[in-house]
Design an enzyme around this catalytic site. Structure first.
Site, short mmCIF file in Angstrom:
data_model
loop_
_atom_site.label_atom_id
_atom_site.label_comp_id
_atom_site.label_asym_id
_atom_site.label_seq_id
_atom_site.Cartn_x
_atom_site.Cartn_y
_atom_site.Cartn_z
CG ASN A 144 -6.81 -33.34 -19.52
OD1 ASN A 144 -5.88 -32.98 -18.81
ND2 ASN A 144 -6.88 -33.06 -20.81
CD GLU A 199 -7.04 -29.19 -27.54
OE1 GLU A 199 -5.90 -29.63 -27.76
OE2 GLU A 199 -7.81 -29.66 -26.68
CE LYS A 237 -18.92 -30.42 -26.28
NZ LYS A 237 -18.16 -29.24 -25.81
N1 LIG Z 1 -10.91 -32.85 -21.19
C1 LIG Z 1 -12.11 -32.34 -21.13
O1 LIG Z 1 -12.33 -31.23 -20.61
C2 LIG Z 1 -13.28 -33.11 -21.69
C3 LIG Z 1 -14.59 -32.61 -21.56
C4 LIG Z 1 -15.68 -33.34 -22.06
C5 LIG Z 1 -15.45 -34.53 -22.71
N2 LIG Z 1 -14.16 -34.98 -22.84
C6 LIG Z 1 -13.96 -36.24 -23.55
O2 LIG Z 1 -13.32 -37.16 -22.69
C7 LIG Z 1 -12.48 -38.01 -23.45
C8 LIG Z 1 -11.07 -37.98 -22.87
O3 LIG Z 1 -10.57 -36.66 -22.91
P1 LIG Z 1 -9.21 -36.26 -22.16
O4 LIG Z 1 -9.15 -34.78 -22.21
O5 LIG Z 1 -9.11 -36.96 -20.86
O6 LIG Z 1 -8.12 -36.88 -23.19
P2 LIG Z 1 -6.54 -37.06 -22.96
O7 LIG Z 1 -6.09 -36.22 -21.81
O8 LIG Z 1 -5.90 -36.90 -24.28
O9 LIG Z 1 -6.42 -38.60 -22.50
C9 LIG Z 1 -6.57 -39.66 -23.39
C10 LIG Z 1 -6.12 -40.93 -22.69
O10 LIG Z 1 -6.34 -42.02 -23.56
C11 LIG Z 1 -5.17 -42.85 -23.58
N3 LIG Z 1 -5.08 -43.57 -24.84
C12 LIG Z 1 -4.88 -43.09 -26.09
N4 LIG Z 1 -4.88 -44.08 -26.99
C13 LIG Z 1 -5.09 -45.23 -26.30
C14 LIG Z 1 -5.17 -46.61 -26.64
N5 LIG Z 1 -5.07 -46.99 -27.92
N6 LIG Z 1 -5.40 -47.50 -25.66
C15 LIG Z 1 -5.51 -47.12 -24.38
N7 LIG Z 1 -5.43 -45.82 -23.98
C16 LIG Z 1 -5.22 -44.90 -24.94
C17 LIG Z 1 -4.02 -41.88 -23.38
O11 LIG Z 1 -2.90 -42.63 -22.91
P3 LIG Z 1 -1.52 -41.93 -22.47
O12 LIG Z 1 -1.84 -41.22 -21.18
O13 LIG Z 1 -0.59 -43.05 -22.26
O14 LIG Z 1 -1.16 -40.99 -23.57
C18 LIG Z 1 -4.62 -40.94 -22.34
O15 LIG Z 1 -4.44 -41.43 -21.04
C19 LIG Z 1 -12.59 -37.54 -24.91
O16 LIG Z 1 -13.58 -38.27 -25.57
C20 LIG Z 1 -13.04 -36.09 -24.74
O17 LIG Z 1 -13.77 -35.60 -25.87
C21 LIG Z 1 -13.09 -34.31 -22.35
#
Ligand SMILES: NC(=O)c1ccc[n+]([C@@H]2O[C@H](COP(=O)([O-])OP(=O)(O)OC[C@H]3O[C@@H](n4cnc5c(N)ncnc54)[C@H](OP(=O)(O)O)[C@@H]3O)[C@@H](O)[C@H]2O)c1
Length: 430
Positions: free
Chosen positions: A15, A192, A207
């Site tokens: 995301n 979720e 947080k």
């Molecule tokens: N989403 C939000 O609204 C939000 C808000 C605030 C903070 N955050 C923080 O931002 C971070 C990312 O969130 P997200 O929502 O973007 O997560 P996400 O959609 O689950 O994306 C995670 C990414 O990490 C990759 N990944 C997983 N394991 C890996 C590894 N071993 N090596 C390399 N890449 C790997 C995944 O690869 P694949 O694509 O191949 O599966 C995916 O692209 C988290 O720490 C979250 O707490 C998110």
């Protein structure tokens, strides 16, 4: 780094990572014009190379070798948006030790291993920036670290979890039950499939730990944060709050007084005229109180790919400018060990609903119990009569331990049929 070109390695393309890569592509000219640096997405590491992705990446940029990315001498700045503890922690430590600044959005990691990461960044003399880790798109870490660096902050209170704020807003405005509101949040993608981390307050507690660490320069980890979620909140609580002029919110509260830090997450009744009461739906807001600045509030989108990527991008530009200038930004300094105040010692106002007998002497007996524990009553209302009489009390500020002792004794009182909800009332003290 050559000629103002800063090469970025992005760990994760979900995301947040994908939204960041798109922004870096679409707004490249604007970023260069404003910051004087050119940012090139040199490498993007993911878990599954075969996955379809809605991002334009040059051939060879995508990799599944995250370790190679953080040790690549051609990468100037690393962005970590994988999430979770491992491998994120090890990858960030490797990048920092190798002299690469790191930008992360990872609240879970910072709330548990912040000290280790900050010390490693300090030793290596490189930036570790984490604006997106708390309240997504809302600028909060930089205002706390820089704009308010000279401010004696007494309290930071936030609605820092959009899922629970959405659920409570639906319960308040539509009369939905907790289960209905959660199901709706799931349908809209705000919650979720397993909503535990949000509704039980774990996400907000991580947080709260980061907020308390940065606001008070203290070592506060997620385990130091007292936590209650919103699963016990009923439509009756919401209605009682409304009748008394309050709205129920899940609050993260960080306070410092007399050298002790208190960090807690719990539902609370907030007066309708408090700025946090008007924060509806999935919005987040953080209310800061300081000796000189007085009160201020920051409001915006606390999650979502776009808002979170916006915060990551701000940090990234900062880190890239520093790399370009051969400098580093403001450090967070040393986090000092401070006493963590146990929840029993914290003071709040309380709302208490009692089902009691409706006959002479009952009020005096109940008031005696409050008085015996030093809990002073601010207001009392009765609804219903006879066997169905319900008494609603709002106390003045009282210590948790005194309130708990009061409730125990009230439960044993003959004239009290049952003690219903007990909720903290926050934001009406001043
Ligand atoms: N989403 C939000 O609204 C939000 C808000 C605030 C903070 N955050 C923080 O931002 C971070 C990312 O969130 P997200 O929502 O973007 O997560 P996400 O959609 O689950 O994306 C995670 C990414 O990490 C990759 N990944 C997983 N394991 C890996 C590894 N071993 N090596 C390399 N890449 C790997 C995944 O690869 P694949 O694509 O191949 O599966 C995916 O692209 C988290 O720490 C979250 O707490 C998110």
């Amino acid at each position: 780094m050559t000629d103002g070109l800063v090469r970025i390695g992005v760990l994760g393309c979900g995301n947040v990572g994908a939204a960041l890569v798109r922004a870096l592509h679409d707004d490249a000219a604007l970023i260069t014009q404003r910051s004087g640096v050119r940012l090139e997405v040199a490498r993007v590491a993911v878990h599954n190379l075969a996955k379809e992705r809605d991002v334009a990446l040059a051939g060879g940029v995508l990799t599944n070798d995250a370790e190679a990315l953080v040790t690549d001498p051609g990468i100037d700045v690393v962005v970590e948006v994988i999430g979770g503890i491992e491998p994120a922690r090890s990858l960030i430590l490797t990048a920092l030790k190798g002299g690469k600044p790191v930008v992360t959005a990872n609240k879970e990691l910072l709330a548990n291993f912040g000290q280790e990461l900050f010390e490693t960044a300090e030793t290596a003399g490189v930036d570790l920036l984490f604006e997106a880790s708390v309240a997504g798109g809302i600028p909060l870490m930089r205002p706390l670290r820089e704009s308010l660096a000279g401010e004696r902050i007494s309290r930071v209170m936030g609605i820092v979890n959009g899922t629970t704020n959405y659920v409570l807003t639906r319960m308040t405005e539509e009369g939905s039950s907790f289960a209905e509101a959660v199901a709706e949040a799931q349908e809209l993608g705000y919650a979720e499939r397993d909503p535990t981390a949000d509704v039980e307050g774990f996400d907000a507690a991580a947080k709260a730990a980061i907020i308390a660490s940065i606001a008070f320069g203290a070592r506060v980890v997620a385990g130091d944060v007292y936590r209650e979620g919103i699963t016990e909140i009923t439509p009756d609580d919401i209605e009682a709050a409304r009748e008394l002029g309050y709205v129920v919110k899940l609050l993260a509260v960080a306070e410092e007084h007399d050298g002790s830090v208190s960090a807690r997450v719990h539902p609370a009744m907030v007066p309708l005229d408090h700025p946090l009461a008007s924060v509806r739906g999935s919005y987040n807001a953080v209310f800061i109180e300081g000796a000189n600045v007085g009160q201020l509030m920051l409001l915006g989108r606390g999650a979502g790919g776009g808002p979170t990527a916006s915060a990551v991008l701000g940090d990234l530009i900062d880190a890239a400018k520093n790399v370009s200038a051969g400098a580093r930004g403001a450090t967070i300094g040393t986090l000092v060990r401070k006493r963590i105040e146990p929840i029993d010692e914290t003071a709040s106002q309380f709302y208490i609903a009692l089902d009691a007998a409706d006959r002479p002497g009952v009020l005096a007996a109940i008031a005696n119990v409050f008085g015996a524990h030093g809990v002073s009553i601010q207001s009392m209302q009765q609804s219903g009569e006879g066997a169905g009489a319900r008494l609603i009390f709002v106390t003045h500020l009282a210590r948790e331990a005194d309130l708990t002792a009061t409730i125990h004794e009230l439960r044993d009182l003959d004239v009290v049929a049952s003690v219903g909800s007990v909720l903290r009332v926050v934001g009406g003290e001043g």
